[in-house]
Design an enzyme around this catalytic site. Structure first.
Site, PDB file in Angstrom:
ATOM      1  N   TYR A 116       0.851  -1.184   0.000  1.00  0.00           N
ATOM      2  CA  TYR A 116       0.000   0.000   0.000  1.00  0.00           C
ATOM      3  C   TYR A 116       0.891   1.239   0.000  1.00  0.00           C
ATOM      4  O   TYR A 116       1.574   1.531   0.974  1.00  0.00           O
ATOM      5  CB  TYR A 116      -0.910   0.032   1.225  1.00  0.00           C
ATOM      6  CG  TYR A 116      -1.823  -1.168   1.376  1.00  0.00           C
ATOM      7  CD1 TYR A 116      -2.133  -1.999   0.301  1.00  0.00           C
ATOM      8  CD2 TYR A 116      -2.380  -1.482   2.613  1.00  0.00           C
ATOM      9  CE1 TYR A 116      -2.967  -3.092   0.451  1.00  0.00           C
ATOM     10  CE2 TYR A 116      -3.219  -2.572   2.776  1.00  0.00           C
ATOM     11  CZ  TYR A 116      -3.505  -3.381   1.695  1.00  0.00           C
ATOM     12  OH  TYR A 116      -4.330  -4.460   1.859  1.00  0.00           O
TER      13      TYR A 116
ATOM     14  N   SER B  72     -12.481  -5.279   2.484  1.00  0.00           N
ATOM     15  CA  SER B  72     -13.582  -4.735   1.693  1.00  0.00           C
ATOM     16  C   SER B  72     -14.938  -5.196   2.230  1.00  0.00           C
ATOM     17  O   SER B  72     -15.797  -5.639   1.471  1.00  0.00           O
ATOM     18  CB  SER B  72     -13.444  -5.139   0.222  1.00  0.00           C
ATOM     19  OG  SER B  72     -14.276  -4.358  -0.597  1.00  0.00           O
TER      20      SER B  72
END
Length: 388
Positions: free
Chosen positions: A109, A258
């Site tokens: 990330y 998610s």
């Protein structure tokens, strides 16, 4: 119309506005979300002022808050904008002040930059929280440049962890995941490297992400696995087929990434939404205009239950996950303070057995259309590691 979201409209125009700034927003879209936006303001505004996340759950032997915080987009959002670093620190610290103790990052990330942001943000209370991060993508150890494929060679894992510790400003990683299974490296070799890191005090627990089921069993046999992280939400229920059963059999915790369906389950995406260049959702067939039109039936179910429970669709979606198993801990990601406060309130949404049965029936009646990931990304999931 401004493309910047406000606390009062929670999520309704967040993604669509970011990519349609050059075009007028349809008045019908605004009107259609008005009632839900007012409820979000009430639940996420005045109620959020006293929101405290007191519930705890166990991932194996690791205790964490019932809801975590994914920090993936804190260096760059889905819409490819760069958030304010100081505001990301503020969200991270406010989450802790409200009782959240579980933060999720990865070397990929940024790459690297999200770990730096998290390390800066949690420095004042590092010893009171659980930090999870991940290795496995081909990320240059010094520059963070992304190369093709995956790397889980034992020597590389150990070097990668040293870089993580520096970026996170810590002496140990509480939960270290293999981000994706390397098809060139036996999982037993990966487990051996993790065991060496544990013996050195650099890693306390380990886990896997999006692995094949047999690899999970082999990994746990080589070195007990604390948690599995995979996509799981009302929009994607794939782990129910095998992985959740394996976790239950082996005493492994499960961490859905998610959990809000990359924003879809909150009502932030509708048939008028268009995605920015570089936003992966623009390449997911479940979000094509024709598929969205069908899949919005799921959002309508959540909105109806938000009405019923005086809550928000986001909280209903997260509370549904929490009700599936006592060892499931979702990690919704956000770069918006109001969203974080709304998300942690999901732990206080309680369903009676009758309500849960009714909600399950309503969401199960909607068959989600489209694939969850582009083929070039999906190919890295459900991989089985080679044998020695």
């Amino acid at each position: 119309m401004s493309t910047q979201p406000t606390d009062s409209n929670r999520r309704r125009l967040l993604i669509g506005a970011a990519t349609l700034a050059a075009a007028p927003m349809a008045a019908s879209l605004v009107a259609g979300h008005a009632a839900a936006a007012q409820r979000a303001a009430r639940v996420g505004g005045t109620a959020a002022a006293s929101t405290a996340l007191t519930r705890r759950r166990k991932l194996g032997a690791l205790e964490v808050s019932a809801v975590g915080l994914g920090v993936q987009n804190m260096s760059r959002t889905y819409q490819t904008t760069v958030p304010s670093r100081s505001e990301m620190h503020n969200i991270i610290r406010t989450a802790f002040d409200r009782g959240l103790t579980f933060y999720d990052a990865a070397e990929a990330y940024g790459p690297h930059e999200v770990e730096r942001i998290l390390g800066e943000g949690v420095a004042p209370f590092r010893d009171e929280i659980v930090i999870a991060t991940k290795f496995g993508w081909n990320i240059d150890l010094q520059t963070g440049a992304r190369g093709p494929g995956l790397i889980s060679r034992p020597d590389h894992i150990k070097q990668a962890v040293d870089g993580m510790l520096t970026r996170l400003r810590t002496d140990r990683i509480d939960l270290l995941y293999q981000h994706r299974v390397d098809p060139q490296v036996p999982i037993e070799d990966v487990a051996g490297a993790i065991k060496d890191l544990m013996d050195a005090g650099k890693v306390l627990h380990w886990g896997l992400c999006e692995m094949g089921p047999q690899t999970l069993r082999r990994a746990h046999a080589a070195l007990p696995v604390t948690a599995v992280q995979s996509e799981y939400s009302l929009l994607w229920r794939g782990p129910e087929h095998q992985v959740l059963g394996i976790c239950e059999d082996l005493g492994i915790g499960f961490v859905p990434w998610s959990p809000l369906g990359v924003g879809f389950l909150t009502g932030a995406i509708d048939e008028k939404t268009r995605f920015a260049q570089g936003d992966i959702r623009g390449n997911e067939t479940r979000f094509t205009p024709e598929k969205i039109t069908h899949n919005l039936a799921l959002v309508r179910v959540l909105q109806a239950w938000a009405d019923r429970k005086d809550s928000t669709p986001a909280r209903i979606a997260l509370a549904w996950l929490l009700a599936r198993r006592p060892w499931i801990v979702p990690i919704p990601g956000t770069t918006q303070m109001a969203h974080m406060l709304d998300n942690i309130g999901a732990a206080d949404v309680v369903f009676s057995s009758g309500e849960l049965q009714a909600l399950d029936a309503a969401v199960s009646a909607v068959t989600v259309q489209g694939e969850r990931l582009p083929p070039a990304v999906q190919v890295f999931s459900d991989v089985e590691a080679p044998t020695r």
